[in-house]
Design a protein around this motif. Structure first.
Motif, short mmCIF file in Angstrom:
data_model
loop_
_atom_site.label_atom_id
_atom_site.label_comp_id
_atom_site.label_asym_id
_atom_site.label_seq_id
_atom_site.Cartn_x
_atom_site.Cartn_y
_atom_site.Cartn_z
N UNK B 13 0.84 -1.20 0.00
CA UNK B 13 0.00 0.00 0.00
C UNK B 13 0.88 1.25 0.00
N UNK B 14 1.88 1.25 0.86
CA UNK B 14 2.73 2.43 0.96
C UNK B 14 3.52 2.68 -0.33
N UNK B 16 2.49 1.90 -3.30
CA UNK B 16 1.54 2.42 -4.29
C UNK B 16 1.19 3.88 -3.98
N UNK B 17 1.12 4.22 -2.69
CA UNK B 17 0.88 5.62 -2.30
C UNK B 17 1.95 6.51 -2.94
N UNK B 20 1.85 6.68 -6.85
CA UNK B 20 0.75 7.50 -7.37
C UNK B 20 1.01 8.98 -7.14
N UNK B 21 1.56 9.30 -5.98
CA UNK B 21 1.86 10.71 -5.71
C UNK B 21 2.89 11.24 -6.71
N UNK B 37 1.98 12.19 1.96
CA UNK B 37 1.46 10.84 2.17
C UNK B 37 1.07 10.58 3.61
N UNK B 38 1.64 11.35 4.54
CA UNK B 38 1.42 11.04 5.95
C UNK B 38 2.39 9.99 6.46
N UNK B 39 3.24 9.45 5.57
CA UNK B 39 4.25 8.48 6.01
C UNK B 39 5.42 9.23 6.67
N UNK B 367 -1.35 -0.62 -8.40
CA UNK B 367 -1.51 0.62 -7.62
C UNK B 367 -2.72 0.58 -6.70
#
Lengths: 380, 380
Positions: B13-14, B16-17, B20-21, B37-39, B367
């Protein structure tokens, strides 16, 4: 480092995870919730305690599984601690319902619409909603939110009703009006949502189903206007400007009769309430309307391949003859193509579908804290 | 406690985040990715290093922002390190393309379909795919996956082609056949995906768009069959049994001409390639087909309220006269209703849309590691 906003979103997501799991499988224990959700047991315990305190979840008496280990407590959506108010502002009346989180209708009220002026319509809806709320408060129930369905195109991004021809509204900044009217009527500050009446009605079937909900689901609302509410990939689908589902204006006869929209041969020109008015005297009209409704259903079937088609609105609820002709027509098309016809039924909530669905909309939004585009934007 | 499977899903998931960004906003730095992303910055650094090593992301020369702090490195999708192979198994030919992660077509090949037997069709497709792969390998490119589009209904849940009438297939366990054929042809083990050709074609427009992609997007594929690929709420929509978008079998004339499906008055009976064959000699046919295509587009517009309608398939690509009549008809319906007509264009990849879209399908799945229902099932 996470911001506070991130943490709140994570918490909202996790709450919704747990609520949806318990709704789909009533009786799950905390340990089972942890295993099904991927959340840690301590996170689940913390969140479940809050959800029980706030009246979302209820605990059944503890049971001991197979005689070993600590007893586990089955969890359920609490049927009698929280409620939602749903409103339908229809062309000629206002309907209000108070429902449980599971879709039981506790109270309903209906009045003729006194005025189509947006502020006046909101004030009337809010007065009826106050009655519903007073009944809930007297029984110690908490209000989770208020939803409203209306016969027009609503833009979720801006809160504006773009166009509601039968109310004479265009670009009405509706959500603030409604929120103010509810506050003025003395309702507590809770989430307030609005949507098109057919979209709302679709959610009455989807959110208050037992188990998972049927996906895709198309709700066909036949009244003066003919529109569809569409739920697919677990979400209401409303299109680029909130105008998806305007199926009353799909052409079913090239150069057919003039429709109120200005086009010729729209489905609404054959099956709108105005076209079938006085149908008791003119059974031919009902027959033709039923056949064209069947064509419309066949077209929605091939376009959406839904799990179920649902019929609602005044032309369908209480007119079994019309529904029967539509069903027969759909069956005949399916038989011609050598296929089984799709599932078709009449709205479970009858004429209350848009109001109950407006309440379901509150739940729909609560249980999906993220926009679909955020599905690939997970927090760590 | 998380399981290893959970951790892998979180990582996917991360990844793909971040991909996509970067795709939506080329040039983002690691710090900006963390903020968007908030990551955490350390998670982003770790993942970006992997994505660069594996050829998903490329780094542009470092720049110093406003002269202070450490220089930041703009990131982009790497246009020349990884590729995807897309295949179309059409009714009469096989087309194969090799494309970059951004949808540039590096190589394409086409052959008449030698046999419609499923295993033989897979073997032929795999031989062409091997040629595409050899070209990629010679240039040092890595293969990310293989996608295939075909004229039939594909069930994602089971990997089975339910029905492909023009190939004579019914309930073919296709995905294992294709995977074995690719391995036998010497391709490396990579993700393999299949989908209906119109669904694939829709993804060629959506996944390889610059920026965010137009949502909702309806791709109308006009060939022997007439079908639509539908992307909405950021995902391909295929219906309960993978048969959504069979718009060629929506009724546009009650009791109209007999269609190959057994119904009467289907759109395909007017605008399918068989109905408009020899149209150079019979301009009247083209005109009627264009008008009915316009009716179909008007019906899709009112049903989906899409951001864009795209026309593809042999009847549209290279037949501007047909497209023009359809556009005029759509415009006339919009004008009657006092509305602006929706955006309409011809497929960017022309006749390669299904093959390029099959490659886009690989990216679409990569994605979006989670099923839509999982959006409310986040890991902690």
């Amino acid at each position: 480092m996470k911001t506070t906003g991130d943490q709140q979103l994570v918490k909202r997501i996790n709450r919704s995870v747990l609520l949806r799991l318990v709704r789909e499988r009533p009786g799950l224990s905390r340990a089972q919730l942890a295993s099904h959700s991927g959340l840690t047991k301590s996170t689940v315990s913390l969140l479940v305690r809050e959800l029980v305190e706030q009246g979302w979840l209820g605990e059944a008496p503890a049971t001991t599984t197979a005689g070993i280990g600590r007893p586990s407590t089955p969890l359920r959506i609490h049927p009698h601690a929280r409620g939602i108010i749903g409103i339908e502002t229809a062309v000629d009346c206002v309907r209000v319902v108070a429902v449980s989180l599971l879709g039981e209708v506790w109270w309903s009220g209906e009045e003729p619409l006194a005025s189509t002026a947006p502020a006046a319509a909101c004030a009337q809806a809010a007065r009826l909603a106050r009655l519903a709320y007073d009944g809930m408060a007297a029984r110690g129930l908490r209000l989770s939110g208020v939803g409203l369905g209306l016969p027009g195109a609503f833009d979720e991004a801006t809160g504006v009703v773009r166009f509601a021809p039968n109310l004479g509204w265009r670009n009405v900044d509706f959500l603030p009006l409604l929120t103010r009217a509810l506050a003025a009527a003395g309702l507590p500050e809770v989430p307030v949502h609005t949507q098109n009446e057919a979209d709302a009605a679709a959610l009455s079937e989807y959110e208050f189903a037992s188990g998972d909900g049927e996906d895709a689901l198309v709700f066909v609302n036949c009244d003066v206007g003919v529109g569809a509410g569409i739920v697919l990939n677990d979400r209401l689908f409303t299109g680029a400007q909130g105008m998806a589902g305007e199926i009353g204006h799909t052409i079913v006869q090239v150069d057919g009769p003039l429709c109120s929209c200005g086009r010729r041969g729209c489905a609404e020109a054959f099956i709108g309430a105005r076209a079938i008015a006085g149908e008791a005297a003119a059974m031919g009209h009902t027959r033709q309307a039923g056949q064209f409704l069947g064509v419309l259903l066949q077209n929605l079937w091939t376009t959406f391949n839904p799990r179920v088609l649902v019929l609602g609105g005044s032309s369908c609820v209480g007119h079994p003859a019309l529904v029967q002709v539509a069903q027969d027509t759909l069956n005949a098309y399916a038989a011609s193509a050598g296929m089984a016809a799709p599932a078709l039924r009449v709205a479970r909530y009858g004429m209350l579908a848009p109001a109950v669905g407006a309440a379901a909309l509150v739940l729909h939004q609560y249980l999906r804290p993220m926009h679909p585009r955020q599905t690939a934007r997970q927090l760590p």
